[in-house]
Design an enzyme around this catalytic site. Structure first.
Site, PDB file in Angstrom:
ATOM      1  N   CYS A 118       0.680  -1.158  -0.021  1.00 62.86           N
ATOM      2  CA  CYS A 118       0.172   0.151  -0.015  1.00 62.86           C
ATOM      3  C   CYS A 118       0.561   1.154   0.074  1.00 62.86           C
ATOM      4  CB  CYS A 118      -0.893  -0.085   1.114  1.00 62.86           C
ATOM      5  SG  CYS A 118      -2.055  -1.582   1.339  1.00 62.86           S
ATOM      6  N   HIS A 251      -3.024   7.107   2.326  1.00 62.25           N
ATOM      7  CA  HIS A 251      -3.290   5.763   1.895  1.00 62.25           C
ATOM      8  C   HIS A 251      -4.715   5.532   2.493  1.00 62.25           C
ATOM      9  CE1 HIS A 251      -3.929   1.633   1.002  1.00 62.25           C
ATOM     10  NE2 HIS A 251      -3.779   1.369   2.483  1.00 62.25           N
ATOM     11  N   ASN A 281     -10.335   0.097   0.088  1.00 64.01           N
ATOM     12  CA  ASN A 281      -8.861   0.074   0.115  1.00 64.01           C
ATOM     13  C   ASN A 281      -8.435  -0.518  -1.135  1.00 64.01           C
ATOM     14  OD1 ASN A 281      -6.013  -0.523   0.549  1.00 64.01           O
ATOM     15  ND2 ASN A 281      -6.187  -1.125   2.596  1.00 64.01           N
TER      16      ASN A 281
END
Length: 324
Positions: A118, A251, A281
């Site tokens: 990520c 993020h 996500n």
């Protein structure tokens, strides 16, 4: 020595939207109990985009790349460098970046992948900045793209409700004025076990556990502490006070993490770019997707400061401070 500035962005999401209610109904058939209220309360997620079976990461990445090129007013053959950040590559090799290059119908430019989960896009952006500033490329195409639905265990409620698929891209171009002001990249491999997909292919067989596994509490604690520290470090490097930041593009992992970090940094929540509710996500795609939304809807203005942050498995984290 030239500087590097963001000159275009693009994003792409698979057409299939799966709401929390849709997901709850599907999971119920697998014996997994959840609900819209449960997911929203714990994560802030309301829906996600899920790619059709068989969809490759390079396909999503190519769509985002074309949108970014159009936004920058460039053609594919203007690009000197392609970097794709992904944890779900099409193949072991060649790289997804090379596949995107082929899809764009060009060759010759350097192309490679970055794997920092990520944090991948932040790592890729900092890498491209260094290459442009070294005079090795004039226009770089940086992409974060994932088909995370392909590595989810749909019987694990702790993880399968969190993720979606998508791709985001930026064009970084050589310039006389600085755009990327500072970058900080870090990792702690000792924490690899708290977020991982520890499978492998050996002798034609999958070995280990190929699905994403996460210790949510450990990730939360490490993510908050690491990103708060990283924000201070990158601002100190650039000689910028945190209060001068106009936008924070974190993020998109969990709304609780985002809000907790903004409070610890003293940044009002209205400075947060949040797409988590709509995209979930999307790992390496989350930062460029969120940036693209705010870039195109006019919230971001020339001359403003944006703090981009990623955190993910490895354990990795990083920050890039950008003058728009």
């Amino acid at each position: 020595m030239p500087y590097a500035r963001i000159t275009g962005t693009g994003g792409y999401l698979p057409p299939r939207v799966v709401t929390n209610d849709d997901l709850a109904a599907d999971l119920a058939t697998r014996g997994v109990e959840t609900s819209n209220d449960w997911i929203v309360e714990r994560t802030g997620i309301r829906q996600r985009h899920i790619a059709a079976p068989g969809t490759k990461t390079s396909e999503l990445a190519t769509h985002a790349a074309r949108a970014a090129l159009e936004n920058a007013g460039l053609q594919a053959d203007d690009i000197d460098l392609i970097i794709v950040a992904t944890s779900t590559p099409d193949f072991i090799f060649p790289s997804t970046a090379c596949l995107v290059q082929a899809n764009l119908g060009v060759g010759g430019a350097a192309a490679f992948d970055v794997q920092a989960v990520c944090s991948g896009f932040v790592y890729a952006l900092a890498t491209a900045d260094a290459i442009v500033r070294a005079g090795r490329a004039r226009h770089a195409l940086i992409i974060g793209a994932e088909v995370f639905s392909s590595i989810l265990d749909w019987s694990d409620r702790r993880t399968c409700v969190l993720f979606g698929d998508g791709a985001g891209a930026m064009v970084l171009s050589a310039a006389d004025e600085p755009g990327i002001l500072a970058a900080r990249l870090n990792a702690d491999g000792r924490q690899q076990h708290i977020l991982c997909a520890a499978g492998n292919v050996s002798d034609g067989k999958v070995t280990g556990d190929p699905f994403l596994r996460m210790d949510g509490q450990a990730v939360f604690k490490l993510a908050v502490n690491s990103l708060v520290r990283s924000a201070h470090e990158v601002c100190d490097e650039a000689g910028i006070n945190l209060s001068e930041i106009d936008w924070m593009v974190p993020h998109q992992a969990n709304i609780r993490i985002l809000n907790f970090i903004s409070r610890k940094l003293g940044l009002p929540e209205e400075k947060l770019i949040v797409t988590l509710d709509l995209h979930a996500n999307t790992s390496a795609a989350s930062v460029p997707l969120a940036f693209d939304v705010a870039w195109r809807d006019g919230r971001m203005k020339p001359g403003q400061l944006a703090l981009l942050q990623g955190v993910g498995g490895g354990f990795t984290w990083g920050s890039v401070l950008v003058r728009l």
